[in-house]
Design a protein around this motif. Structure first.
Motif, PDB file in Angstrom:
ATOM      1  N   GLU A  38      -7.786  10.682   8.285  1.00  0.00           N
ATOM      2  CA  GLU A  38      -9.056  11.391   8.409  1.00  0.00           C
ATOM      3  C   GLU A  38     -10.108  10.598   7.649  1.00  0.00           C
ATOM      4  OE1 GLU A  38      -9.169  14.817   5.132  1.00  0.00           O
ATOM      5  OE2 GLU A  38      -7.560  15.103   6.586  1.00  0.00           O
ATOM      6  N   GLU A  39     -11.330  10.713   8.096  1.00  0.00           N
ATOM      7  CA  GLU A  39     -12.428   9.972   7.473  1.00  0.00           C
ATOM      8  C   GLU A  39     -12.499  10.257   5.976  1.00  0.00           C
ATOM      9  OE1 GLU A  39     -16.089  10.689   9.525  1.00  0.00           O
ATOM     10  OE2 GLU A  39     -15.249  10.010  11.431  1.00  0.00           O
ATOM     11  N   GLY A  40     -12.729   9.195   5.211  1.00  0.00           N
ATOM     12  CA  GLY A  40     -12.872   9.332   3.767  1.00  0.00           C
ATOM     13  C   GLY A  40     -11.582   9.138   2.988  1.00  0.00           C
ATOM     14  N   MET A  41     -10.447   9.030   3.681  1.00  0.00           N
ATOM     15  CA  MET A  41      -9.193   8.857   2.947  1.00  0.00           C
ATOM     16  C   MET A  41      -8.922   7.388   2.659  1.00  0.00           C
ATOM     17  SD  MET A  41      -6.219   9.435   5.855  1.00  0.00           S
ATOM     18  CE  MET A  41      -5.122   9.941   4.596  1.00  0.00           C
ATOM     19  N   ARG A  42      -8.062   7.126   1.680  1.00  0.00           N
ATOM     20  CA  ARG A  42      -7.679   5.757   1.325  1.00  0.00           C
ATOM     21  C   ARG A  42      -6.804   5.166   2.412  1.00  0.00           C
ATOM     22  NH1 ARG A  42      -9.307   3.330  -2.457  1.00  0.00           N
ATOM     23  NH2 ARG A  42      -7.530   2.033  -2.819  1.00  0.00           N
ATOM     24  N   ALA A  43      -6.984   3.884   2.646  1.00  0.00           N
ATOM     25  CA  ALA A  43      -6.208   3.191   3.666  1.00  0.00           C
ATOM     26  C   ALA A  43      -5.882   1.789   3.181  1.00  0.00           C
ATOM     27  CB  ALA A  43      -6.991   3.121   4.981  1.00  0.00           C
ATOM     28  N   GLY A  44      -4.766   1.257   3.657  1.00  0.00           N
ATOM     29  CA  GLY A  44      -4.366  -0.100   3.311  1.00  0.00           C
ATOM     30  C   GLY A  44      -4.237  -0.946   4.559  1.00  0.00           C
ATOM     31  N   LEU A  45      -4.670  -2.198   4.493  1.00  0.00           N
ATOM     32  CA  LEU A  45      -4.545  -3.129   5.604  1.00  0.00           C
ATOM     33  C   LEU A  45      -3.342  -4.021   5.341  1.00  0.00           C
ATOM     34  CD1 LEU A  45      -8.286  -4.212   5.790  1.00  0.00           C
ATOM     35  CD2 LEU A  45      -7.164  -2.389   7.052  1.00  0.00           C
ATOM     36  N   GLU A  46      -2.461  -4.158   6.339  1.00  0.00           N
ATOM     37  CA  GLU A  46      -1.239  -4.941   6.146  1.00  0.00           C
ATOM     38  C   GLU A  46      -1.199  -6.146   7.067  1.00  0.00           C
ATOM     39  OE1 GLU A  46       2.097  -2.317   6.615  1.00  0.00           O
ATOM     40  OE2 GLU A  46       1.836  -1.510   4.597  1.00  0.00           O
ATOM     41  N   ASP A  47      -0.529  -7.208   6.587  1.00  0.00           N
ATOM     42  CA  ASP A  47      -0.302  -8.365   7.437  1.00  0.00           C
ATOM     43  C   ASP A  47       0.957  -8.106   8.274  1.00  0.00           C
ATOM     44  OD1 ASP A  47       1.939  -8.892   5.825  1.00  0.00           O
ATOM     45  OD2 ASP A  47       1.018 -10.591   4.803  1.00  0.00           O
ATOM     46  N   ALA A  48       1.364  -9.082   9.072  1.00  0.00           N
ATOM     47  CA  ALA A  48       2.501  -8.905   9.975  1.00  0.00           C
ATOM     48  C   ALA A  48       3.812  -8.659   9.237  1.00  0.00           C
ATOM     49  CB  ALA A  48       2.634 -10.134  10.881  1.00  0.00           C
ATOM     50  N   ASP A  49       3.901  -9.066   7.965  1.00  0.00           N
ATOM     51  CA  ASP A  49       5.124  -8.876   7.182  1.00  0.00           C
ATOM     52  C   ASP A  49       5.109  -7.575   6.373  1.00  0.00           C
ATOM     53  OD1 ASP A  49       6.219 -11.322   8.052  1.00  0.00           O
ATOM     54  OD2 ASP A  49       5.025 -12.390   6.554  1.00  0.00           O
ATOM     55  N   GLY A  50       4.071  -6.776   6.516  1.00  0.00           N
ATOM     56  CA  GLY A  50       4.003  -5.497   5.818  1.00  0.00           C
ATOM     57  C   GLY A  50       3.449  -5.561   4.410  1.00  0.00           C
ATOM     58  N   TRP A  51       2.851  -6.693   4.017  1.00  0.00           N
ATOM     59  CA  TRP A  51       2.235  -6.806   2.693  1.00  0.00           C
ATOM     60  C   TRP A  51       0.787  -6.367   2.789  1.00  0.00           C
ATOM     61  CZ3 TRP A  51       5.525  -7.213  -1.052  1.00  0.00           C
ATOM     62  CH2 TRP A  51       6.721  -7.898  -0.848  1.00  0.00           C
ATOM     63  N   CYS A  52       0.330  -5.666   1.789  1.00  0.00           N
ATOM     64  CA  CYS A  52      -1.038  -5.170   1.753  1.00  0.00           C
ATOM     65  C   CYS A  52      -1.994  -6.328   1.463  1.00  0.00           C
ATOM     66  CB  CYS A  52      -1.162  -4.094   0.671  1.00  0.00           C
ATOM     67  SG  CYS A  52      -2.808  -3.396   0.543  1.00  0.00           S
ATOM     68  N   VAL A  53      -3.001  -6.501   2.321  1.00  0.00           N
ATOM     69  CA  VAL A  53      -3.988  -7.565   2.125  1.00  0.00           C
ATOM     70  C   VAL A  53      -5.367  -7.019   1.767  1.00  0.00           C
ATOM     71  CG1 VAL A  53      -2.804  -9.234   3.596  1.00  0.00           C
ATOM     72  CG2 VAL A  53      -4.511  -7.700   4.601  1.00  0.00           C
ATOM     73  N   GLY A  54      -5.504  -5.704   1.749  1.00  0.00           N
ATOM     74  CA  GLY A  54      -6.767  -5.090   1.380  1.00  0.00           C
ATOM     75  C   GLY A  54      -6.659  -3.574   1.391  1.00  0.00           C
ATOM     76  N   CYS A  55      -7.469  -2.931   0.587  1.00  0.00           N
ATOM     77  CA  CYS A  55      -7.493  -1.464   0.513  1.00  0.00           C
ATOM     78  C   CYS A  55      -8.922  -0.991   0.613  1.00  0.00           C
ATOM     79  CB  CYS A  55      -6.922  -0.990  -0.821  1.00  0.00           C
ATOM     80  SG  CYS A  55      -5.195  -1.345  -1.015  1.00  0.00           S
ATOM     81  N   PHE A  83       0.854  -1.177   0.000  1.00  0.00           N
ATOM     82  CA  PHE A  83       0.000   0.000   0.000  1.00  0.00           C
ATOM     83  C   PHE A  83       0.891   1.228   0.000  1.00  0.00           C
ATOM     84  CE2 PHE A  83      -2.440   3.367   2.114  1.00  0.00           C
ATOM     85  CZ  PHE A  83      -3.536   3.396   1.280  1.00  0.00           C
ATOM     86  N   TYR A  84       0.815   1.985  -1.077  1.00  0.00           N
ATOM     87  CA  TYR A  84       1.577   3.223  -1.202  1.00  0.00           C
ATOM     88  C   TYR A  84       0.725   4.389  -0.718  1.00  0.00           C
ATOM     89  CZ  TYR A  84       3.448   7.346  -3.474  1.00  0.00           C
ATOM     90  OH  TYR A  84       3.898   8.604  -3.717  1.00  0.00           O
ATOM     91  N   GLY A  85      -0.532   4.355  -1.025  1.00  0.00           N
ATOM     92  CA  GLY A  85      -1.460   5.351  -0.525  1.00  0.00           C
ATOM     93  C   GLY A  85      -1.821   6.425  -1.520  1.00  0.00           C
ATOM     94  N   GLY A  86      -0.844   7.058  -2.094  1.00  0.00           N
ATOM     95  CA  GLY A  86      -1.117   8.110  -3.058  1.00  0.00           C
ATOM     96  C   GLY A  86      -1.436   7.543  -4.418  1.00  0.00           C
ATOM     97  N   ALA A  87      -2.051   8.373  -5.247  1.00  0.00           N
ATOM     98  CA  ALA A  87      -2.351   7.957  -6.609  1.00  0.00           C
ATOM     99  C   ALA A  87      -1.227   8.337  -7.555  1.00  0.00           C
ATOM    100  CB  ALA A  87      -3.656   8.587  -7.080  1.00  0.00           C
ATOM    101  N   ALA A  88      -0.241   9.081  -7.062  1.00  0.00           N
ATOM    102  CA  ALA A  88       0.881   9.522  -7.894  1.00  0.00           C
ATOM    103  C   ALA A  88       2.183   9.399  -7.110  1.00  0.00           C
ATOM    104  CB  ALA A  88       0.676  10.973  -8.335  1.00  0.00           C
ATOM    105  N   VAL A  89       3.249   9.105  -7.820  1.00  0.00           N
ATOM    106  CA  VAL A  89       4.561   8.974  -7.198  1.00  0.00           C
ATOM    107  C   VAL A  89       4.972  10.275  -6.520  1.00  0.00           C
ATOM    108  CG1 VAL A  89       7.000   8.512  -7.642  1.00  0.00           C
ATOM    109  CG2 VAL A  89       5.248   7.169  -8.795  1.00  0.00           C
TER     110      VAL A  89
END
Length: 197
Positions: A152-169, A45-51
């Protein structure tokens, strides 16, 4: 839109042996959630839509994905389309990290160009937006959630497992008592450690 993703997909299935696709475009990923980068089914999960939102963090993700490359494996990279100024510098750093033999970077000057969006494309975008609103809400400990800036409410978020890999957005619905309530988009099968609300 210059067709980078189409070229990458075609190269991956070519008769010349193809290769594994590393998708480094967080704004328009080939498949997967916006705000993520991906290789071999593992997402970050990077979070932003642009680099440009955080080039250092994007490069850290590139380095982590590079760790999944095996030996002399062929890797086809889908790069972001931003290749001017800071985007060019981020692309150069990425080239150093990945040490690839062949790169294809497309750029089109679209200044003054105006295109009507076809009705079918508009309907597809509206359907995708409705799907986001229909996502399932998960209650997750805050330390398992990543966001780009202050939450803040409404922002994009990523869920990570214990190893730091994104398992859901998804989208942050609220924060309360050490938990984040995330409306997860798309397939939620990987979000096994989260508790559904």
């Amino acid at each position: 839109n210059v067709g980078k993703s189409t070229l990458v997909k075609a190269a991956a299935v070519s008769s010349q042996g193809g290769g594994s696709v590393m998708d480094l475009d967080p704004g328009r990923p080939i498949d997967g959630a916006e705000g993520t980068i991906k290789f071999k089914g593992r997402r970050i999960f990077y979070g932003g839509a642009a680099v440009k939102d955080d080039p250092r963090r994007w490069l850290e993700g590139v380095e982590k994905l590079k760790g999944l490359v095996e030996g002399d494996e062929k890797v086809i990279v889908n790069m972001p389309g931003w290749v001017k100024g800071m985007g060019l510098e981020a692309t150069k750093q990425c080239l150093k990290v990945l040490q690839a033999d062949i790169w294809c970077v497309g750029q089109v000057d679209v200044e003054g160009l105006s295109l009507d969006v076809p009705k079918r494309a508009r309907e597809k975008a509206q359907k995708r937006h409705r799907r986001r609103e229909d996502g399932r809400i998960f209650r997750v400990k805050v330390e398992r959630v990543k966001w780009h800036n202050e939450p803040e409410e409404g922002m994009r978020a990523g869920l990570e497992d214990a190893d730091g890999w994104c398992v859901g957005c998804g989208v942050l619905e609220k924060l309360a008592h050490g938990y984040a309530y995330i409306r997860v988009e798309g397939d939620t099968s990987e979000v096994k450690r989260a508790t559904a609300v």
